[in-house]
Design a protein around this motif. Structure first.
Motif, short mmCIF file in Angstrom:
data_model
loop_
_atom_site.label_atom_id
_atom_site.label_comp_id
_atom_site.label_asym_id
_atom_site.label_seq_id
_atom_site.Cartn_x
_atom_site.Cartn_y
_atom_site.Cartn_z
N VAL A 1 0.82 -1.21 0.00
CA VAL A 1 0.00 0.00 0.00
C VAL A 1 0.86 1.26 0.00
O VAL A 1 0.54 2.24 -0.68
CB VAL A 1 -0.98 -0.01 1.19
CG1 VAL A 1 -1.69 1.33 1.32
CG2 VAL A 1 -2.00 -1.13 1.02
N LEU A 2 1.97 1.26 0.74
CA LEU A 2 2.82 2.46 0.76
C LEU A 2 3.43 2.73 -0.61
O LEU A 2 3.54 3.89 -1.03
CB LEU A 2 3.91 2.31 1.82
CG LEU A 2 3.42 2.18 3.26
CD1 LEU A 2 4.61 2.07 4.22
CD2 LEU A 2 2.52 3.34 3.65
N ALA A 3 3.79 1.67 -1.32
CA ALA A 3 4.29 1.85 -2.68
C ALA A 3 3.19 2.40 -3.58
O ALA A 3 3.44 3.22 -4.48
CB ALA A 3 4.82 0.53 -3.24
N ASN A 4 1.95 1.96 -3.36
CA ASN A 4 0.83 2.48 -4.14
C ASN A 4 0.62 3.96 -3.87
O ASN A 4 0.31 4.74 -4.79
CB ASN A 4 -0.45 1.71 -3.79
CG ASN A 4 -1.60 2.06 -4.72
OD1 ASN A 4 -1.56 1.76 -5.91
ND2 ASN A 4 -2.61 2.72 -4.18
N VAL A 5 0.78 4.39 -2.61
CA VAL A 5 0.66 5.81 -2.28
C VAL A 5 1.64 6.62 -3.11
O VAL A 5 1.28 7.64 -3.72
CB VAL A 5 0.90 6.04 -0.78
CG1 VAL A 5 1.01 7.53 -0.47
CG2 VAL A 5 -0.21 5.42 0.05
N ARG A 6 2.87 6.16 -3.15
CA ARG A 6 3.90 6.92 -3.88
C ARG A 6 3.62 6.91 -5.39
O ARG A 6 3.78 7.92 -6.08
CB ARG A 6 5.28 6.34 -3.58
CG ARG A 6 5.66 6.47 -2.10
CD ARG A 6 7.09 6.08 -1.83
NE ARG A 6 7.33 4.66 -1.97
CZ ARG A 6 7.25 3.77 -0.98
NH1 ARG A 6 6.87 4.17 0.24
NH2 ARG A 6 7.52 2.49 -1.19
N ALA A 7 3.17 5.75 -5.91
CA ALA A 7 2.89 5.67 -7.35
C ALA A 7 1.69 6.53 -7.73
O ALA A 7 1.71 7.24 -8.75
CB ALA A 7 2.63 4.20 -7.74
#
Length: 474
Positions: free
Chosen positions: A361-367
């Motif tokens: 989810v944190l990677a999704n936030v950044r993407a």
């Protein structure tokens, strides 16, 4: 990263209702007749302090994922997320199921240890940077972020034996008496006599509109220097404070990330003078900025971290402070509260943290933040009143202001919010005179939803500009 929803299975449709359509749908004027009926009843029976329905005139029937449906069948893409309390959107199946299971076993446990509370504690401490974990204590507060800020202030006053508090202009820390006292918003605090004494406000490093009227490329972060000189000058008028409290991203103040050099110097100063540094992560915490806490992106270690809003992941109230064990000197019952033992919130929070780790989810936030940025930058093509676009992760703001005077274009921002709602997008306002359009989408929002929101915002701004009175908002 695909455009599928991260961290959520599709919710089972109710027997009496079709699933929500996965896109906005507004079929008439707002509010619709059924929403209008409830809004009118609310205005007669509820406190005049109610806020959100005044500018977002809908009565909500149900919600799932990134979407909510009102009583008239209109469907909205929700980029407010319950003011940030719903990190995985509405009714995420796994956290919700965990809360339901917990309700059958134990609902309320005061501050007794329980298995689910112990697991919640383990996972929460495990989300901290490794260097902090072994020397951090956790305190479970009353159910609101304001209560946790109060706890942090009391803790630092108790540990240091001092009284004064340093806060920052533009900051928001709550609406209770003490938290309002350390909040910058003058309009909200002006009617309240007898606020907590000993609070000193200093300029916050907002380089787009420098409170000292300087330029970032030549100022040498004078706001940090001003604070340092004030606290070290024997004639500076401020006794050594019990704490310094700040948001690393001012939320209600207009989505303003602090200057990194300012934060570094502030941490160095407070450590050198042995002043506890409280970081208020009520809105910026729990993954909102692309790391679990915003302070991780600033390379600092706070003495106290305040968290609330998104802790449970489903809107069940919970609030905590995480603090250096050296501050743990208060006596039993020094900060208590009957509703500190919300076991369902702990169960949902455990499931939320596991989903955040498992599903990237944190990677999704950044993407998704990277994807949203060009949509927002494109708004500058429509008007010079798009003064600034800023944020961290999926905590984003678009400042609208008169390009000549710099005054907030409040009326334009209000029209943008209204036009966005008419097109099926829920956004919030904030900042000075509500001149900033704020976005707090679910952390697991999809690429498709970001594109939908970007298109609606552009159309909403164009419509708001077409409806602008002569000479605009100047």
């Amino acid at each position: 990263m695909t455009s599928q929803t991260v961290g959520l299975a599709e919710p089972e449709p109710r027997a009496d209702a079709a699933p929500l359509p996965p896109r906005p749908r507004v079929t008439g004027e707002l509010p619709g007749p059924r929403s209008a009926e409830l809004l009118e009843r609310q205005s007669r029976r509820e406190s005049n302090a109610r806020t959100y329905p005044r500018r977002l005139p809908i009565a909500i029937r149900r919600a799932a994922g990134s979407y909510v449906e009102d009583l008239d069948g209109n469907v909205f893409l929700d980029f407010l997320s319950g003011a940030g309390v719903l990190p995985l959107g509405h009714n995420p199946p796994e956290p919700l199921a965990a809360a339901h299971r917990q309700l059958d076993e134990l609902v309320h446990g005061l501050d007794f240890p329980t298995p689910v509370k112990d697991e919640f504690t383990d996972l929460t401490l495990g989300m901290l940077p490794e260097a902090m974990r072994d020397r951090t204590k956790i305190h479970f507060c009353g159910p609101t972020g304001a209560n946790a800020v109060e706890a942090a202030l009391k803790l630092c006053k108790t540990a240091t034996g001092r009284e004064e508090i340093v806060s920052f202009q533009g900051g928001f820390h709550g609406s209770t008496l003490a938290t309002l006292s350390v909040t910058g918003l003058v309009e909200q605090k002006a009617p309240i006599a007898g606020r907590m004494p000993g609070v000193h406000f200093f300029p916050y490093a907002h380089c787009h509109r420098c409170p000292l009227g300087m330029r970032r490329d030549s100022c040498e972060v004078n706001c940090a220097g001003y604070l340092e000189r004030s606290l070290t000058d024997p004639n500076g008028g401020i006794p050594l404070p019990a704490a310094v409290v700040l948001e690393l991203v001012q939320g209600e103040g207009g989505v303003i990330p602090a200057d990194r050099e300012f934060v570094r110097r502030l941490r160095e100063l407070t450590r050198r003078l042995d002043i506890p540094l409280i970081v208020d992560e009520v809105q910026s915490g729990c993954g909102r900025t692309g790391t679990w806490f915003a302070f991780e992106q600033y390379g600092i270690t706070p003495d106290v971290v305040v968290a609330s809003k998104a802790l449970s992941g489903v809107g069940l109230p919970a609030a905590i402070i995480l603090y250096d064990e050296k501050l743990d000197v208060w006596r039993p019952g020094a900060h208590s509260g009957t509703f500190r033992g919300n076991q369902a919130a702990f169960a949902a929070g455990v499931a939320t943290m596991k989903a955040v780790r498992r599903d990237g989810v944190l990677a999704n936030v950044r993407a998704r933040a990277d994807q949203l940025a060009p949509h927002l930058e494109g708004l500058r093509d429509l008007t010079a009143q798009v003064s600034d676009i800023r944020g961290l992760g999926l905590m984003v703001g678009v400042e609208l202001a008169d390009p000549d005077t710099g005054r907030p274009a409040s009326a334009l921002a209000l029209r943008v919010q209204r036009e966005a709602l008419l097109r099926g997008l829920i956004v919030e306002l904030g900042g000075r005179d509500d001149g900033v359009v704020r976005l707090l989408p679910p952390l697991n929002c999809t690429a498709e939803e970001i594109d939908i929101a970007g298109r609606i915002l552009r159309d909403a701004l164009a419509a708001a500009l077409a409806d602008e009175p002569p000479h605009g908002n100047r």
